[in-house]
Motif scaffolding. Sequence first.
Motif, PDB file in Angstrom:
ATOM      1  N   GLU A 199      12.430  99.516  40.537  1.00  0.00           N
ATOM      2  CA  GLU A 199      13.749 100.135  40.442  1.00  0.00           C
ATOM      3  C   GLU A 199      14.366  99.773  39.101  1.00  0.00           C
ATOM      4  O   GLU A 199      14.198  98.651  38.605  1.00  0.00           O
ATOM      5  N   THR A 200      15.082 100.703  38.508  1.00  0.00           N
ATOM      6  CA  THR A 200      15.760 100.449  37.235  1.00  0.00           C
ATOM      7  C   THR A 200      17.227 100.847  37.320  1.00  0.00           C
ATOM      8  O   THR A 200      17.598 101.728  38.096  1.00  0.00           O
ATOM      9  N   ILE A 201      18.050 100.163  36.542  1.00  0.00           N
ATOM     10  CA  ILE A 201      19.445 100.561  36.345  1.00  0.00           C
ATOM     11  C   ILE A 201      19.713 100.577  34.847  1.00  0.00           C
ATOM     12  O   ILE A 201      19.063  99.866  34.080  1.00  0.00           O
ATOM     13  N   SER A 202      20.651 101.399  34.423  1.00  0.00           N
ATOM     14  CA  SER A 202      20.957 101.497  33.000  1.00  0.00           C
ATOM     15  C   SER A 202      22.446 101.697  32.787  1.00  0.00           C
ATOM     16  O   SER A 202      23.087 102.499  33.493  1.00  0.00           O
ATOM     17  N   THR A 203      23.013 100.959  31.823  1.00  0.00           N
ATOM     18  CA  THR A 203      24.383 101.133  31.383  1.00  0.00           C
ATOM     19  C   THR A 203      24.346 101.321  29.868  1.00  0.00           C
ATOM     20  O   THR A 203      23.761 100.499  29.164  1.00  0.00           O
ATOM     21  N   PRO A 204      24.962 102.394  29.353  1.00  0.00           N
ATOM     22  CA  PRO A 204      24.867 102.659  27.909  1.00  0.00           C
ATOM     23  C   PRO A 204      25.665 101.664  27.080  1.00  0.00           C
ATOM     24  O   PRO A 204      26.503 100.915  27.598  1.00  0.00           O
ATOM     25  N   ALA A 205      25.416 101.669  25.780  1.00  0.00           N
ATOM     26  CA  ALA A 205      26.181 100.830  24.861  1.00  0.00           C
ATOM     27  C   ALA A 205      27.618 101.338  24.758  1.00  0.00           C
ATOM     28  O   ALA A 205      27.883 102.539  24.861  1.00  0.00           O
TER      29      ALA A 205
END
Length: 394
Positions: free
Chosen positions: A295-301
């Motif tokens: 599983e992955t999660i991502s929050t942008p810069a």
Amino acid sequence: MSSTVINNQTLSKAEDIKDELIKHRRHLHQNPEIGFDLPNTVAYVEEALKNMGLEPKRVGKAGLVVTIGNGNGRTLLLRGDMDALPMAENTDLPFKSANDYMHACGHDIHTTFMLGAAKLLKEKEQDINGTVKIMFQPAEEIGAGAKDMVANGLLENPKVDAALALHVDPSLEVGKFGYKTGIAASSLDGFFLKVQGKGGHSSEPQKAIDPLMIINAVYNQLNTLVGKEIGPSERAVLVIGKMGGGTAANIIPDNAHLDAILRSFKPEVRDHIFKRVQEIIDATVKMMRGTYELETISTPALFNNEELCKQMAPYVIEVIGEENLEVNEEPLAGTEDFSYISNLVPTMFMWAGANGLGDKNYPLHNPNLILDEGVIPLGVAVVVNSAINWLKNH
């Protein structure tokens, strides 16, 4: 704070309600909640806003929004996050946390900033040439709250034209504020790996598939990735903070896990590492006869708009003095989910000095953290003065 004498009416108004604001902050600090599970926090903030004559609206899973102004002209968004961290407090404050959570990132003060701003802006509503929309956000610490509120219409009705937020900084003395234009905080990608092997008896390892050995191989491969594939002039950090499995020395476990976090600044660097992490996991696990779930999660810069910062800076200076506003050269190494908003509208995100112990102070996310409540009226005055003047002049 430096010796400049500030004669700002908005700051005086904020100082007048300082006791009320500190009462809010201490209640929130003593009763922290985490993630989207903020029933008592939301109820408290909602009641406080209603007592000001405002009509808060629920947005998304646990967010609140109020609008103040005449509905004409532009709309400026202000943000205060409400969630705490799942860690026990280790201070001797008389209002220390009453449960196993802690406001170790200052979100209790951020919420108080916005309660104070709401009160003063409501009193000055006739002077607002446009609309101020104030968001009270859940789940910043898990990188999901802003995204959830945006998905549920935060930036519409009225449409938001620009956004402003403050975050306390225990490394800065009270009275100092700072910001950086361009990329102001790192992106974040999380990788949560579960490897399925084949459990067995330690005396017959040939009949098993050892998931701990697989996890260890993945760990070693990932720890070479940044150093070998990212140039030394770039900035990226890949940390494996949690891994393990098994219950006893004589049992080969059936499965094992590994959790990693990537922080980076440039999209091309992030994209390369994000892809390579998944390739390494896939090849390593399959080579060693296991299977896996990832599983992955991502929050942008976070991105600060240079023109908006240029417009807002004079209004901040009116409150704190020119020598107290610092333009930072380096972005924040951590991640801030206000980035979901900064990718959609021009944004200014600032640091507000709240050092309460001088050289003996602790960093954010530390159980011993103590923040100076002297930052509260300053933060309120900065956002109120900035909101009123930006709307007036734009």
